[in-house]
Motif scaffolding. Structure first.
Motif, PDB file in Angstrom:
ATOM      1  N   ASP A 187       6.244  -3.288  29.746  1.00  0.00           N
ATOM      2  CA  ASP A 187       5.749  -4.262  28.782  1.00  0.00           C
ATOM      3  C   ASP A 187       6.738  -4.449  27.644  1.00  0.00           C
ATOM      4  N   MET A 188       6.849  -5.702  27.199  1.00  0.00           N
ATOM      5  CA  MET A 188       7.727  -6.064  26.096  1.00  0.00           C
ATOM      6  C   MET A 188       6.889  -6.168  24.829  1.00  0.00           C
ATOM      7  N   ASP A 189       7.450  -5.745  23.703  1.00  0.00           N
ATOM      8  CA  ASP A 189       6.815  -5.894  22.395  1.00  0.00           C
ATOM      9  C   ASP A 189       7.525  -7.063  21.722  1.00  0.00           C
ATOM     10  N   VAL A 190       6.812  -8.190  21.582  1.00  0.00           N
ATOM     11  CA  VAL A 190       7.434  -9.425  21.102  1.00  0.00           C
ATOM     12  C   VAL A 190       6.673  -9.988  19.912  1.00  0.00           C
ATOM     13  N   GLU A 191       7.345 -10.843  19.165  1.00  0.00           N
ATOM     14  CA  GLU A 191       6.747 -11.482  17.994  1.00  0.00           C
ATOM     15  C   GLU A 191       7.235 -12.919  17.904  1.00  0.00           C
ATOM     16  N   VAL A 192       6.321 -13.817  17.611  1.00  0.00           N
ATOM     17  CA  VAL A 192       6.675 -15.181  17.236  1.00  0.00           C
ATOM     18  C   VAL A 192       6.429 -15.288  15.742  1.00  0.00           C
ATOM     19  N   GLY A 193       7.413 -15.783  15.007  1.00  0.00           N
ATOM     20  CA  GLY A 193       7.268 -15.856  13.559  1.00  0.00           C
ATOM     21  C   GLY A 193       8.004 -17.027  12.960  1.00  0.00           C
ATOM     22  N   VAL A 194       7.869 -17.136  11.641  1.00  0.00           N
ATOM     23  CA  VAL A 194       8.601 -18.138  10.880  1.00  0.00           C
ATOM     24  C   VAL A 194       9.240 -17.460   9.676  1.00  0.00           C
ATOM     25  N   ILE A 195      10.341 -18.038   9.221  1.00  0.00           N
ATOM     26  CA  ILE A 195      11.017 -17.584   8.016  1.00  0.00           C
ATOM     27  C   ILE A 195      10.320 -18.241   6.821  1.00  0.00           C
ATOM     28  N   LEU A 196      10.013 -17.434   5.801  1.00  0.00           N
ATOM     29  CA  LEU A 196       9.338 -17.923   4.601  1.00  0.00           C
ATOM     30  C   LEU A 196      10.230 -17.769   3.380  1.00  0.00           C
ATOM     31  N   ASP A 197       9.965 -18.557   2.352  1.00  0.00           N
ATOM     32  CA  ASP A 197      10.753 -18.440   1.126  1.00  0.00           C
ATOM     33  C   ASP A 197      10.226 -17.343   0.197  1.00  0.00           C
ATOM     34  N   LYS A 198       9.047 -16.776   0.501  1.00  0.00           N
ATOM     35  CA  LYS A 198       8.480 -15.693  -0.298  1.00  0.00           C
ATOM     36  C   LYS A 198       7.538 -14.879   0.593  1.00  0.00           C
ATOM     37  N   PRO A 199       7.228 -13.651   0.175  1.00  0.00           N
ATOM     38  CA  PRO A 199       6.290 -12.858   0.984  1.00  0.00           C
ATOM     39  C   PRO A 199       4.885 -13.451   0.921  1.00  0.00           C
ATOM     40  N   VAL A 200       4.117 -13.237   1.975  1.00  0.00           N
ATOM     41  CA  VAL A 200       2.734 -13.732   2.032  1.00  0.00           C
ATOM     42  C   VAL A 200       1.816 -12.617   2.491  1.00  0.00           C
ATOM     43  N   ASN A 201       0.526 -12.825   2.302  1.00  0.00           N
ATOM     44  CA  ASN A 201      -0.479 -11.930   2.858  1.00  0.00           C
ATOM     45  C   ASN A 201      -0.798 -12.400   4.262  1.00  0.00           C
ATOM     46  N   GLY A 202      -1.007 -11.478   5.153  1.00  0.00           N
ATOM     47  CA  GLY A 202      -1.407 -11.824   6.504  1.00  0.00           C
ATOM     48  C   GLY A 202      -2.915 -11.797   6.636  1.00  0.00           C
ATOM     49  N   ASP A 203      -3.377 -11.724   7.837  1.00  0.00           N
ATOM     50  CA  ASP A 203      -4.800 -11.570   8.111  1.00  0.00           C
ATOM     51  C   ASP A 203      -4.943 -10.711   9.358  1.00  0.00           C
ATOM     52  N   ASN A 204      -6.061 -10.811  10.041  1.00  0.00           N
ATOM     53  CA  ASN A 204      -6.252  -9.942  11.203  1.00  0.00           C
ATOM     54  C   ASN A 204      -5.348 -10.311  12.375  1.00  0.00           C
ATOM     55  N   ARG A 205      -4.711 -11.461  12.371  1.00  0.00           N
ATOM     56  CA  ARG A 205      -3.865 -11.894  13.477  1.00  0.00           C
ATOM     57  C   ARG A 205      -2.402 -12.082  13.058  1.00  0.00           C
ATOM     58  N   VAL A 206      -2.178 -12.747  11.947  1.00  0.00           N
ATOM     59  CA  VAL A 206      -0.819 -13.036  11.472  1.00  0.00           C
ATOM     60  C   VAL A 206      -0.417 -11.955  10.471  1.00  0.00           C
ATOM     61  N   ILE A 207       0.754 -11.356  10.708  1.00  0.00           N
ATOM     62  CA  ILE A 207       1.206 -10.252   9.872  1.00  0.00           C
ATOM     63  C   ILE A 207       2.463 -10.650   9.085  1.00  0.00           C
ATOM     64  N   PRO A 208       2.557 -10.186   7.821  1.00  0.00           N
ATOM     65  CA  PRO A 208       3.789 -10.413   7.065  1.00  0.00           C
ATOM     66  C   PRO A 208       4.853  -9.433   7.538  1.00  0.00           C
ATOM     67  N   GLY A 209       6.104  -9.793   7.322  1.00  0.00           N
ATOM     68  CA  GLY A 209       7.180  -8.906   7.723  1.00  0.00           C
ATOM     69  C   GLY A 209       8.501  -9.348   7.142  1.00  0.00           C
ATOM     70  N   THR A 210       9.572  -8.787   7.678  1.00  0.00           N
ATOM     71  CA  THR A 210      10.926  -9.150   7.247  1.00  0.00           C
ATOM     72  C   THR A 210      11.870  -9.099   8.439  1.00  0.00           C
ATOM     73  N   LEU A 211      12.898  -9.909   8.344  1.00  0.00           N
ATOM     74  CA  LEU A 211      14.080  -9.719   9.173  1.00  0.00           C
ATOM     75  C   LEU A 211      15.030  -8.950   8.266  1.00  0.00           C
ATOM     76  N   PRO A 212      15.454  -7.750   8.664  1.00  0.00           N
ATOM     77  CA  PRO A 212      16.221  -6.904   7.747  1.00  0.00           C
ATOM     78  C   PRO A 212      17.610  -7.457   7.434  1.00  0.00           C
TER      79      PRO A 212
END
Length: 167
Positions: free
Chosen positions: A66-91
């Motif tokens: 199994d692969m561990d994958v993520e679909v995301g978008v780049i944001l101009d500021k941090p946001v709060n997630g919810d039960n499905r969408v999680i905040p994160g960073t590209l290091p």
């Protein structure tokens, strides 16, 4: 595959993200990607957020498992997630990258061959249960919502390099 830029290495700052992360078999990976993109865009459309390109990040690559994958978008500021969408960073760090149109498998082979020929150390833990990348992603420079033909997508494949100055 048409190469637009690279392969090369560029230093990048940390980037804020919002994404949906799942574990999926390799065979279903791209169908999952498309479904999650639609789900993420629906989530974004209900919020007043400024966001950049969409990315598909591979956290754990395990072709036979199994692969561990993520679909995301780049944001101009941090946001709060919810039960499905999680905040994160590209290091932040140095990334080897290749910008191209079409055919991801060939792009992946081209970039990895170049990285190895340059003797560049990738920031990855390679083990039998799957390679765990500090950051490996495909950024969709063409908006998949306006260009539905995947063969026309402009994509940047990027792999974070190991910071050899840290001990």
């Amino acid at each position: 595959m048409e190469i637009l830029e690279g392969p090369a290495v560029a230093t990048r700052p940390e980037q804020h993200t919002a994404g949906i992360r799942v574990v999926t078999p390799f065979r279903g990976m791209f169908a999952v990607r498309d479904k999650l993109m639609d789900e993420l865009y629906t989530w974004l459309d209900t919020r007043d957020l400024t966001y950049g390109h969409t990315f598909f990040r591979l956290h754990v690559v395990a072709m036979e498992a199994d692969m561990d994958v993520e679909v995301g978008v780049i944001l101009d500021k941090p946001v709060n997630g919810d039960n499905r969408v999680i905040p994160g960073t590209l290091p932040a760090g140095d990334y080897a990258f290749l910008k191209y149109v079409n055919h991801g498998r060939q792009a992946n082979k081209t970039l990895l061959t170049w990285i190895r020929a340059q003797n560049l150390p990738m920031d990855v833990l390679e083990n039998p249960t799957g390679d765990r990348f500090a950051c490996r992603y495909e950024a969709y420079l063409t908006d998949p919502r306006t260009e539905r033909m995947k063969t026309r997508w402009q994509i940047e494949l990027a792999v974070r390099m190991l910071d050899v100055t840290q001990g």
